[in-house]
Design an enzyme around this catalytic site. Structure first.
Site, PDB file in Angstrom:
ATOM      1  N   LYS A  67       5.582   8.145   0.705  1.00  0.00           N
ATOM      2  CA  LYS A  67       5.569   9.328   1.564  1.00  0.00           C
ATOM      3  C   LYS A  67       6.877  10.084   1.414  1.00  0.00           C
ATOM      4  CE  LYS A  67       3.045   8.313   5.475  1.00  0.00           C
ATOM      5  NZ  LYS A  67       2.891   8.112   6.934  1.00  0.00           N
ATOM      6  N   ASP A 104       0.810  -1.208   0.000  1.00  0.00           N
ATOM      7  CA  ASP A 104       0.000   0.000   0.000  1.00  0.00           C
ATOM      8  C   ASP A 104       0.852   1.271   0.000  1.00  0.00           C
ATOM      9  OD1 ASP A 104       0.919  -0.459   2.592  1.00  0.00           O
ATOM     10  OD2 ASP A 104      -1.060  -0.365   3.545  1.00  0.00           O
ATOM     11  N   PHE A 163      -0.249  11.032   7.998  1.00  0.00           N
ATOM     12  CA  PHE A 163      -0.779   9.689   8.178  1.00  0.00           C
ATOM     13  C   PHE A 163      -2.088   9.556   7.404  1.00  0.00           C
ATOM     14  CE2 PHE A 163      -2.602   5.961  10.096  1.00  0.00           C
ATOM     15  CZ  PHE A 163      -1.495   5.137  10.208  1.00  0.00           C
ATOM     16  N   VAL A 164      -2.125   8.621   6.471  1.00  0.00           N
ATOM     17  CA  VAL A 164      -3.288   8.492   5.595  1.00  0.00           C
ATOM     18  C   VAL A 164      -3.996   7.156   5.790  1.00  0.00           C
ATOM     19  CG1 VAL A 164      -2.442  10.073   3.826  1.00  0.00           C
ATOM     20  CG2 VAL A 164      -1.798   7.651   3.715  1.00  0.00           C
ATOM     21  N   ASP A 169      -4.913   1.504   6.875  1.00  0.00           N
ATOM     22  CA  ASP A 169      -5.694   1.514   8.109  1.00  0.00           C
ATOM     23  C   ASP A 169      -5.066   2.395   9.184  1.00  0.00           C
ATOM     24  OD1 ASP A 169      -3.454  -0.378   8.559  1.00  0.00           O
ATOM     25  OD2 ASP A 169      -4.426  -0.621  10.513  1.00  0.00           O
ATOM     26  N   ARG A 179     -10.003   0.835   6.243  1.00  0.00           N
ATOM     27  CA  ARG A 179      -9.466   0.233   5.011  1.00  0.00           C
ATOM     28  C   ARG A 179     -10.478   0.270   3.867  1.00  0.00           C
ATOM     29  NH1 ARG A 179      -4.723  -2.489   6.506  1.00  0.00           N
ATOM     30  NH2 ARG A 179      -4.798  -3.557   8.517  1.00  0.00           N
ATOM     31  N   ASP A 226       6.887   3.894   3.293  1.00  0.00           N
ATOM     32  CA  ASP A 226       7.081   4.927   4.307  1.00  0.00           C
ATOM     33  C   ASP A 226       8.583   4.976   4.616  1.00  0.00           C
ATOM     34  OD1 ASP A 226       6.558   6.790   6.300  1.00  0.00           O
ATOM     35  OD2 ASP A 226       5.940   5.319   7.775  1.00  0.00           O
TER      36      ASP A 226
HETATM   37  P1  IMP Z   1       7.589   1.095   6.129  1.00  0.00           P
HETATM   38  O1  IMP Z   1       8.181  -0.223   6.482  1.00  0.00           O
HETATM   39  O2  IMP Z   1       7.977   2.177   7.069  1.00  0.00           O
HETATM   40  O3  IMP Z   1       7.798   1.471   4.681  1.00  0.00           O
HETATM   41  O4  IMP Z   1       6.052   0.980   6.403  1.00  0.00           O
HETATM   42  C1  IMP Z   1       5.209   0.359   5.566  1.00  0.00           C
HETATM   43  C2  IMP Z   1       3.938  -0.020   6.300  1.00  0.00           C
HETATM   44  O5  IMP Z   1       3.609   0.890   7.381  1.00  0.00           O
HETATM   45  C3  IMP Z   1       2.805   0.048   5.339  1.00  0.00           C
HETATM   46  O6  IMP Z   1       2.613  -1.179   4.679  1.00  0.00           O
HETATM   47  C4  IMP Z   1       1.643   0.419   6.223  1.00  0.00           C
HETATM   48  O7  IMP Z   1       1.063  -0.744   6.770  1.00  0.00           O
HETATM   49  C5  IMP Z   1       2.243   1.211   7.364  1.00  0.00           C
HETATM   50  N1  IMP Z   1       2.081   2.672   7.143  1.00  0.00           N
HETATM   51  C6  IMP Z   1       3.057   3.583   6.940  1.00  0.00           C
HETATM   52  N2  IMP Z   1       2.559   4.812   6.779  1.00  0.00           N
HETATM   53  C7  IMP Z   1       1.216   4.686   6.867  1.00  0.00           C
HETATM   54  C8  IMP Z   1       0.119   5.624   6.772  1.00  0.00           C
HETATM   55  O8  IMP Z   1       0.265   6.833   6.544  1.00  0.00           O
HETATM   56  N3  IMP Z   1      -1.134   5.107   6.916  1.00  0.00           N
HETATM   57  C9  IMP Z   1      -1.354   3.779   7.151  1.00  0.00           C
HETATM   58  N4  IMP Z   1      -0.366   2.873   7.237  1.00  0.00           N
HETATM   59  C10 IMP Z   1       0.910   3.325   7.105  1.00  0.00           C
HETATM   60 MG    MG Z   2       0.571  -2.509   5.661  1.00  0.00          MG
END
Ligand code: IMP
Ligand code: MG
Length: 173
Positions: free
Chosen positions: A125, A94, A146-147, A153, A159, A97
């Protein structure tokens, strides 16, 4: 909540991504691997636009988090994953981040001997990445907020929203 991407924006973005994916793979059979749970809505829309022979599978990645944006250790569960040996694999998530989820996931997938592994995310992001990996396909660049919605979710809620919205302080419950 403030709408960031409407259902129409998302439809256009998904079609744009699917065209890029078809361009990149030609007629090569593909395994699309959705990261549970956030990718389910994107997956459903994306696979119906990718006109290549494909298989669909899922893998689960969960990071335990207390507050909305603080992430805990990542747990990856590959029990539901199909055989990807010698397959071209496209991991779909999705949101990108920090990037740690996709880095750890692609590293783990290597053990299953796929032919290639690429990554696609609906959202990236801005200004949050802590890894060198860049997703191969990106739907939208979004600001550092945060979206929720369209699969994303907050504490397993929202969701189902057909749009992507910024979760504001008042929405926290
Ligand atoms: P990363 O490992 O930091 O890239 O995080 C990825 C996961 O964090 C995503 O698959 C989401 O489940 C969650 N996540 C990160 N930012 C958001 C947000 O803004 N809204 C909802 N879930 C997020
Ligand atoms: Mg996720």
């Amino acid at each position: 909540m403030k709408t960031l991407l409407t259902a129409d924006d998302l439809r256009e973005g998904v079609i744009r991504m699917s065209l890029e994916i078809v361009d990149a793979y030609g007629d090569c059979p593909l395994t699309i691997l959705g990261v549970l749970t956030g990718s389910i809505v994107l997956m459903a829309d994306l696979i119906r636009h990718i006109d290549i022979p494909l298989r669909v599978g899922v893998v689960q990645a969960r990071s335990y988090r207390g507050a909305a944006t603080r992430r805990g250790p990542l747990v990856i569960n590959s029990d539901l994953m199909p055989d990807i040996r010698d397959r071209d694999v496209l991991v779909v998530d999705d949101i990108f981040d920090t990037g740690h989820t996709l880095v750890e996931l692609t590293r783990l997938l290597d053990d299953f001997m796929p032919r290639t592994v690429r990554t696609a995310v609906l959202l990236r992001k801005q200004g949050r990445q802590e890894v060198a990996l860049q997703p191969d396909f990106i739907g939208f660049e979004i600001p550092n907020e945060f979206v929720v919605g369209y699969g994303l979710d907050y504490q397993d809620e929202y969701r189902d929203l057909p749009y992507v919205a910024v979760l504001e302080e008042d929405d926290l419950r």
